[in-house]
Scaffold this motif. Structure first.
Motif, PDB file in Angstrom:
ATOM      1  N   LEU A  10      69.565  12.361  35.776  1.00 32.78           N
ATOM      2  CA  LEU A  10      68.758  12.262  37.145  1.00 32.78           C
ATOM      3  C   LEU A  10      68.393  11.080  37.708  1.00 32.78           C
ATOM      4  O   LEU A  10      67.967  10.063  37.094  1.00 32.78           O
ATOM      5  CB  LEU A  10      67.350  13.276  36.835  1.00 32.78           C
ATOM      6  N   GLY A  11      68.791  10.969  39.038  1.00 34.16           N
ATOM      7  CA  GLY A  11      68.499   9.559  39.510  1.00 34.16           C
ATOM      8  C   GLY A  11      69.724   8.573  39.619  1.00 34.16           C
ATOM      9  O   GLY A  11      69.569   7.740  40.348  1.00 34.16           O
ATOM     10  N   SER A  12      70.840   9.276  38.778  1.00 32.43           N
ATOM     11  CA  SER A  12      72.061   8.219  38.984  1.00 32.43           C
ATOM     12  C   SER A  12      72.979   9.048  39.756  1.00 32.43           C
ATOM     13  O   SER A  12      73.333  10.346  39.452  1.00 32.43           O
ATOM     14  CB  SER A  12      72.474   8.058  37.475  1.00 32.43           C
ATOM     15  N   LEU A  13      73.703   8.279  40.863  1.00 35.66           N
ATOM     16  CA  LEU A  13      74.395   9.062  41.784  1.00 35.66           C
ATOM     17  C   LEU A  13      75.829   9.525  40.816  1.00 35.66           C
ATOM     18  O   LEU A  13      76.432  10.513  40.882  1.00 35.66           O
ATOM     19  CB  LEU A  13      74.740   8.404  43.188  1.00 35.66           C
ATOM     20  N   TYR A  46      69.885  16.390  44.803  1.00 33.61           N
ATOM     21  CA  TYR A  46      68.875  16.096  43.817  1.00 33.61           C
ATOM     22  C   TYR A  46      68.452  14.763  43.431  1.00 33.61           C
ATOM     23  O   TYR A  46      67.380  14.435  43.170  1.00 33.61           O
ATOM     24  CB  TYR A  46      69.155  17.030  42.559  1.00 33.61           C
ATOM     25  N   SER A  47      69.698  13.972  42.942  1.00 32.97           N
ATOM     26  CA  SER A  47      69.455  12.579  42.570  1.00 32.97           C
ATOM     27  C   SER A  47      68.886  11.791  43.584  1.00 32.97           C
ATOM     28  O   SER A  47      68.190  10.809  42.965  1.00 32.97           O
ATOM     29  CB  SER A  47      70.822  12.201  41.980  1.00 32.97           C
ATOM     30  N   GLY A  72      71.626   8.196  32.936  1.00 32.47           N
ATOM     31  CA  GLY A  72      70.332   8.127  33.420  1.00 32.47           C
ATOM     32  C   GLY A  72      69.471   7.308  32.431  1.00 32.47           C
ATOM     33  O   GLY A  72      69.949   6.818  31.469  1.00 32.47           O
ATOM     34  N   TYR A  99      65.182  12.711  43.708  1.00 28.82           N
ATOM     35  CA  TYR A  99      64.511  12.096  42.447  1.00 28.82           C
ATOM     36  C   TYR A  99      64.421  10.771  42.376  1.00 28.82           C
ATOM     37  O   TYR A  99      63.394  10.110  41.576  1.00 28.82           O
ATOM     38  CB  TYR A  99      65.299  12.873  41.274  1.00 28.82           C
ATOM     39  N   SER A 100      65.371  10.075  42.582  1.00 28.94           N
ATOM     40  CA  SER A 100      65.271   8.452  42.535  1.00 28.94           C
ATOM     41  C   SER A 100      64.411   7.845  43.154  1.00 28.94           C
ATOM     42  O   SER A 100      63.772   6.704  42.923  1.00 28.94           O
ATOM     43  CB  SER A 100      66.812   7.842  42.773  1.00 28.94           C
ATOM     44  N   ALA A 130      73.185  17.444  37.510  1.00 30.95           N
ATOM     45  CA  ALA A 130      72.466  16.356  37.724  1.00 30.95           C
ATOM     46  C   ALA A 130      71.828  15.858  36.465  1.00 30.95           C
ATOM     47  O   ALA A 130      71.700  14.728  36.055  1.00 30.95           O
ATOM     48  CB  ALA A 130      71.626  16.467  38.807  1.00 30.95           C
ATOM     49  N   ALA A 133      75.307  12.213  38.569  1.00 30.57           N
ATOM     50  CA  ALA A 133      75.359  13.375  39.254  1.00 30.57           C
ATOM     51  C   ALA A 133      76.796  13.782  39.618  1.00 30.57           C
ATOM     52  O   ALA A 133      77.146  14.881  39.285  1.00 30.57           O
ATOM     53  CB  ALA A 133      74.508  13.340  40.479  1.00 30.57           C
ATOM     54  N   SER A 153      61.920  16.832  41.152  1.00 27.14           N
ATOM     55  CA  SER A 153      63.224  17.669  41.392  1.00 27.14           C
ATOM     56  C   SER A 153      62.998  18.591  42.508  1.00 27.14           C
ATOM     57  O   SER A 153      61.942  19.459  42.554  1.00 27.14           O
ATOM     58  CB  SER A 153      63.515  18.506  40.214  1.00 27.14           C
TER      59      SER A 153
END
Length: 292
Positions: free
Chosen positions: A235-238, A25-26, A285, A29-30, A230, A241, A35
């Motif tokens: 969201l967007g941050s591994l 997902y991340s 995030g 999204y990044s 996530a 997540a 999503s």
């Protein structure tokens, strides 16, 4: 105390599988700012591929596991080319991507029901059911394998992101697609790679989750948990997540162990609502206006 540690270990095991799902997902999204709700369908297909390779074709676990991961990765990039790339080329609003993702998820679920059937299927036993004993704490062999495989997969992903030129291009594209394009980065190729990486991890998660429980067409619903993880982590941050997934797994197992398993799903969605109200950006995030 031993019961508490037992619940923590169980939570780490399931949380590591959530992490494999959540980073998919991340990653998307990044890069693409939406999503990817079709991710659950990819996980479900990966679980079915591994199951049939081990039962119908009688392949050993390692071969079936690897082919399931590759198959899920190919499905993910195929979905990107069919469902999302035409929208990217037209600069469609992000809402269109979400609608397309939901349509792809429903399509995958129903095509499996129509062709394979809705029957629950159980993976053949691969590992002994005799647990490892660490004093008063029991560690199931499958749980240990899940944690090790998940950890190695995530470490490999981190290495790719942090230590390779492709990883640098992924981070640059996540920061700004337009600027990366102007600097000569082939963003179309990067998006292809990101979906491929997310798909491979989804296949790994699907096989592990199918071995732990069962395989059925609605197994993709479990990705709601990874989506919550996530969002919780950011969201967007591994790293977010992964941390969010581990925390969610531990919270769920503690809830089931000390209260009731009926509250397990409830606590996850209460956590999602709380995060959205008090910290929409999650633990790690960043607040953005355009992402949805």
């Amino acid at each position: 105390m031993s019961a508490f540690l037992q619940q923590i270990i169980n939570g780490l095991s399931i949380g590591s599988v959530y992490a494999l799902m959540a980073v998919g997902y991340s990653l998307v999204y990044s890069i693409m700012n939406f999503s990817n709700f079709a991710h659950g369908g990819v996980i479900m297909i990966g679980a079915y591929i591994g199951f049939f390779l081990m039962t119908a074709f009688e392949l050993p676990f390692i071969a079936a596991f690897g082919l399931a991961a590759i198959g899920a990765g190919l499905l993910a990039v195929t979905l990107e080319r069919i469902a999302y790339r035409p929208l990217r080329k037209r600069n469609a609003p992000f809402l269109y991507f979400i609608i397309s993702a939901m349509g792809a998820s429903i399509f995958l679920e129903n095509i499996v029901i129509a062709t394979i059937g809705p029957t629950f299927r159980t993976y053949p036993r691969v590992f002994s059911t005799t647990p490892f004993q660490l004093g008063a704490i029991s560690l199931g062999r499958l749980d240990a394998v899940m944690f090790i495989i998940s950890g190695l997969s995530l470490l490999l992903l981190i290495y790719i992101i942090e230590k390779t030129k492709t990883g640098m291009a992924i981070k640059a594209t996540a920061y700004s697609i337009r600027a990366s394009t102007l600097m000569g980065v082939n963003t179309d190729r990067i998006i292809f790679i990101v979906f491929g990486l997310g798909g491979v991890l989804a296949g790994v998660a699907g096989v592990l989750f199918g071995m732990k429980y069962t395989v059925y067409p609605q197994i993709g619903f479990i990705t709601m948990k990874s989506f919550i993880a996530a969002v919780f982590g950011g969201l967007g941050s591994l790293p977010g997540a992964v941390i969010g997934s581990i925390l969610l797994g531990v919270i769920e197992t503690l809830t089931a162990g000390y209260f009731s398993s009926q509250y397990r799903d409830l606590i996850a969605f209460v956590l999602l609502i709380a995060v959205l109200i008090w910290r929409p950006s999650g633990l790690m995030g960043k607040i953005t206006e355009d992402k949805a």
